[in-house]
Design a protein around this motif. Structure first.
Motif, short mmCIF file in Angstrom:
data_model
loop_
_atom_site.label_atom_id
_atom_site.label_comp_id
_atom_site.label_asym_id
_atom_site.label_seq_id
_atom_site.Cartn_x
_atom_site.Cartn_y
_atom_site.Cartn_z
N ASP A 61 0.72 -1.12 0.22
CA ASP A 61 -0.02 0.03 0.02
C ASP A 61 0.87 1.19 0.08
OD1 ASP A 61 -2.62 1.11 0.24
OD2 ASP A 61 -1.98 1.92 2.26
N GLN A 64 2.05 1.87 -3.45
CA GLN A 64 1.18 2.46 -4.51
C GLN A 64 0.79 3.91 -3.94
OE1 GLN A 64 -2.10 3.42 -4.16
NE2 GLN A 64 -2.43 3.10 -2.15
N GLN A 65 0.86 4.13 -2.93
CA GLN A 65 0.50 5.42 -2.61
C GLN A 65 1.78 6.56 -2.91
OE1 GLN A 65 -0.16 6.19 1.48
NE2 GLN A 65 -1.90 4.54 1.54
N ASP A 69 -1.19 7.56 -9.29
CA ASP A 69 -2.19 6.91 -10.26
C ASP A 69 -1.38 6.02 -11.05
OD1 ASP A 69 -4.29 8.06 -8.99
OD2 ASP A 69 -4.36 9.63 -10.28
N SER A 93 3.22 4.77 -13.26
CA SER A 93 2.13 5.69 -12.74
C SER A 93 2.54 6.99 -13.54
CB SER A 93 2.54 5.71 -11.37
OG SER A 93 3.41 6.56 -11.01
N GLY A 120 -5.42 0.58 -12.22
CA GLY A 120 -5.70 1.22 -10.95
C GLY A 120 -6.21 0.35 -10.11
N ASN A 123 -3.69 0.62 -7.27
CA ASN A 123 -3.92 1.69 -6.03
C ASN A 123 -5.32 1.39 -5.28
OD1 ASN A 123 -3.26 3.52 -8.86
ND2 ASN A 123 -1.98 3.94 -7.21
#
Length: 158
Positions: A61, A64-65, A69, A93, A120, A123
């Motif tokens: 997580d 991805q942050q 995107d 991204s 996506g 995300n």
């Protein structure tokens, strides 16, 4: 159901005096699947199922942050033999591109083809729907060398 629980809680019987329901004794299977989730300092995770010998690889997580995107995911091919630490794909991204490194060694048995049309998902749901690939581990003991969630959290807190 909750009122029944409250009613039982109000009785004056000590807990040791109550008996478990006979039907509750066999509710759980004798052989439970144990899934071990471990992390790399490079922000990949692997959830290892000890019953099947499969590991599900995802990015964390936090990764991805940090990426923002996700617009494209390059995944390994089914049947590819991968080795711990080698590049097995990439995530692109709007901000950057990042290589994906194999957290453990094995053979790719499945890839998340949904990511072709919906990158996506990485995300929105990096572990559940945005996983990258599943591998049959050839060296299951490599799991022991990876980080626990607590140890992984310390790598990006500092």
């Amino acid at each position: 159901m909750f009122s029944a629980i409250r009613q039982v809680a109000r009785t004056s019987l000590p807990l040791r005096a109550t008996r478990p329901c006979a039907s509750s004794v066999h509710r759980f299977p004798a052989h439970r699947t144990i899934v071990t989730k471990k992390y790399t300092a490079d922000h990949e995770s692997v959830a290892f199922d000890d019953q099947t010998g499969l590991g599900t690889i995802a990015i964390t997580d936090y990764a991805q942050q940090s990426l923002g995107d996700v617009v494209f995911v390059d995944l390994p091919s089914v049947g590819l033999k991968i080795y711990k630490g080698e590049t097995i794909g990439a995530v692109e991204s709007v901000k950057a591109a990042s290589d994906i490194y194999a957290p453990v060694s094995g053979e790719v048995v499945e890839v998340n083809t949904r990511l072709d049309d919906e990158p996506g998902l990485v995300n929105r749901s990096p572990d559940d729907q945005g996983w990258l690939c599943k591998i049959k581990l050839t060296e299951p003991k490599e799991i022991d060398d990876l980080l626990t969630l607590e140890a992984y959290a310390k790598t990006y807190e500092s």
